[in-house]
Design a protein around this motif. Structure first.
Motif, short mmCIF file in Angstrom:
data_model
loop_
_atom_site.label_atom_id
_atom_site.label_comp_id
_atom_site.label_asym_id
_atom_site.label_seq_id
_atom_site.Cartn_x
_atom_site.Cartn_y
_atom_site.Cartn_z
N VAL A 4 33.94 83.41 36.23
CA VAL A 4 35.15 84.28 36.09
C VAL A 4 35.55 84.99 35.18
N TYR A 5 35.96 86.38 35.36
CA TYR A 5 36.18 87.19 34.08
C TYR A 5 37.64 87.24 34.09
N LEU A 20 39.54 86.82 37.40
CA LEU A 20 38.67 87.45 38.48
C LEU A 20 37.40 86.51 38.74
N THR A 21 37.44 86.02 40.15
CA THR A 21 36.10 85.11 40.15
C THR A 21 35.13 86.13 41.03
N VAL A 22 34.16 86.04 40.42
CA VAL A 22 33.02 86.88 40.95
C VAL A 22 32.22 86.14 41.74
N VAL A 23 31.75 84.94 41.25
CA VAL A 23 30.72 83.97 41.93
C VAL A 23 31.54 82.61 41.98
N THR A 49 27.46 86.51 50.39
CA THR A 49 28.75 87.13 50.70
C THR A 49 29.20 88.33 49.89
N ASN A 50 29.85 88.87 50.36
CA ASN A 50 30.51 89.94 49.75
C ASN A 50 31.34 89.50 48.31
N GLY A 51 31.60 90.18 47.52
CA GLY A 51 32.38 89.71 46.29
C GLY A 51 33.76 90.24 46.60
N PRO A 52 34.74 89.95 45.75
CA PRO A 52 34.59 88.75 44.83
C PRO A 52 34.69 87.78 45.37
#
Length: 559
Positions: A297-298, A305-308, A496-499
């Motif tokens: 999370v950034y 924003l959860t990226v992974v 799968t696609n991010g985020p």
């Protein structure tokens, strides 16, 4: 339209002259789409420059409609690899330069209409008022295409126009160029190093040999339009792909790996036995590497924003995993967390029973850019890590470790060259040697061949597989290349696609090792695996989102 008659081109004078092209005899027919395919250094760009009139042959002749080519002309439009756009002009302004040059007698309104026509042809009407800095790489190359077309050339010369683009953009723009060729009835000559691109776009393919001569010629008898996914089931495509690949590998990838040195019996600080065969004696084989509900999370001005999200995966010792997905899906984020270079937001990574915390030479990373010290030699660049990792070894033993791995990656004759004097492919060989020389518990490869042309990638993939087959180090490779993913891996993990990217699908690749590209192309199951990966990527190509929760993958049995 174009003809080469005993054309020869060399650079330099007298005894210092280096031949680049030799004995070129060739006719380019009106309306055909001709593709030249070859490794770096085979004279592809020189060939285009001779057709464009940007260079002249040292001997022989190059003609256009029977007349010698003496310089550039509007009847021969060129699209280069680099965009060369005027940064202060808009999309319309850049295309307008060509229109103003070729059609100076037209009224301002008529020229504006022509500009709008060609901008629309490449799908950029919505961005006509933007400047290059506001455009993506693919959009900039579209402007380049529009500018060349605006000259209304009889022949379109394309010098690797797609090589600087990501795979998805590259494929889409290739389709657009073919569509324009068919609509405008142009004669096209394309330079590329990508076999699939050559087959999907061309009527005829000519290979260039390393000595600058013309190699084998292949006729592409496949109905148009040629859909990339559908071609995976086309026997004609598969047969031609195998023939072209075999020819290029036979003439371009020679046995460069020597084996005179023996790896010394020394042990690095993180406890992996130096005699690589002993590595298999570890008591922990299953669940050697565990990603447990990993999150990244950034913080952003708009909130976290959860990226992974919920990346949950288990690897066995000695397993090779490919991690694939579209740009922005968090592949490299997962890799950098495994390397200890990126803080874990939630969850854990456990390697050989110990939590990953911070960077450590037990986890070696090969990045897209090898990041060498340019003032040091290849040997000195590898030695920096080796000297730290083998503190109890003698200087001679550490030197043997360095030289052993440089020899394994085919740099026996270039060990003492400074990094600045090495080609990009040679620099990446040093990066691979440096990683293996650390005798890591885990090898992490972040698109290691992404900056290289397709055929150089083939060569280094062979090198990587050869060295890996001797070490059986546990490895993860991030890639966007479907063939590379299958060629290298025991399992392909698709994201799968991010985020909020997570694992979408896992494919077990049950193909025999040791592997070679030629052998895999002839294996009955290869294209089935390829189709599974392509289907997944196509599903997520247009921004599809994953289901709320993905089931955890089953661990495979230890060998």
């Amino acid at each position: 339209m174009l003809e080469f008659k005993d054309a020869y081109k060399s650079f330099g004078q007298g005894d210092q002259a280096t031949p680049v092209l030799q004995d070129i005899n060739l006719k380019v027919e009106e309306g055909e789409f001709l593709v030249f395919l070859g490794f770096s250094g085979t004279g592809k760009t020189t060939l285009i420059n001779l057709m464009a009139g940007l260079d002249t042959p040292s001997k022989g002749a190059v003609t256009f409609k029977g007349q010698p080519i003496k310089g550039p002309g509007p009847e021969r439009g060129v699209i280069f690899q680099s965009y060369s756009l005027m940064p202060w002009l808009t999309v319309s302004g850049n295309v307008g330069l060509a229109v103003d040059t070729v059609f100076p007698k037209l009224s301002k309104a008529e020229r504006a209409k022509k500009v709008a026509h060609y901008v629309s042809m490449v799908g950029l009407s919505h961005a006509a008022s933007r400047r290059p800095a506001e455009l993506s790489g693919g959009m900039r190359q579209r402007v380049n295409v529009a500018r060349a077309l605006a000259m209304n050339p009889e022949v379109l010369l394309l010098d690797e126009p797609l090589s600087a683009l990501d795979a998805l953009t590259r494929g889409n723009l290739a389709d657009e160029i073919v569509g324009i060729w068919e609509a405008e009835k142009k004669t096209c000559v394309l330079i590329t190093n990508d076999v699939d691109e050559a087959i999907l776009m061309g009527d005829r393919i000519i290979a260039l040999n390393p000595d600058g001569t013309l190699g084998a010629e292949f006729s592409v008898d496949l109905a148009r339009p040629r859909d990339r996914t559908a071609m995976n089931h086309n026997e004609g495509f598969k047969t031609l792909r195998a023939e072209v690949t075999k020819y290029l590998m036979d003439v371009g990838i020679e046995a460069k790996i020597e084996g005179t040195r023996i790896l010394p019996d020394v042990t690095p600080i993180h406890g992996v036995p130096s005699a690589v065969a002993k590595a298999a004696e570890s008591k922990r084989d299953e669940r050697y590497l565990e990603f447990s509900q990993l999150h990244k999370v950034y913080p952003t001005p708009k909130g976290p924003l959860t990226v992974v999200e919920d990346f949950d995966f288990k690897m066995n010792k000695g397993e090779f995993i490919s991690l694939i997905g579209h740009s922005g899906c968090g592949k490299s984020t997962v890799l950098t967390m495994a390397a200890g270079l990126n803080e874990i937001s939630k969850g854990a990574i456990v390697l050989d029973g110990h939590h990953v915390e911070g960077a450590d030479p037990e986890r070696a990373v090969v990045f897209q850019s090898p990041s060498l010290f340019p003032w040091l030699t290849a040997k000195q660049n590898v030695a920096i890590g080796v000297d730290k990792v083998y503190p109890k070894a003698s200087q001679a033993e550490r030197q043997d470790v360095v030289e052993y791995y440089l020899e394994r990656v085919g740099l026996a004759d270039a060990m003492d060259k400074s990094a600045m004097d090495l080609s990009n492919g040679m620099k990446q060989r040093v990066g691979i040697a440096r990683a293996f020389a650390l005798s890591p518990k885990l090898l992490l490869l972040d698109e290691p061949f992404g900056m290289l042309d397709s055929l150089t990638r083939w060569e280094l993939q062979e090198v990587l597989m050869e060295v890996w087959s001797r070490t059986k180090v546990t490895a993860i490779c991030v890639t966007h290349d479907v063939d590379e993913a299958i060629l290298l891996a025991d399992r392909v993990v698709m994201m799968t696609n991010g985020p909020q990217a997570t694992i979408g699908k896992i494919v077990d690749v049950d193909l025999p090792r040791p592997r070679t590209r030629k052998a895999l192309l002839e294996h009955a199951d290869y294209y089935n695996y390829r189709q599974e990966v392509l289907d997944f990527l196509e599903k997520y190509e247009h921004g599809a989102k994953p289901k709320p929760k993905q089931p955890a993958p089953k661990p495979i049995a230890a060998e």
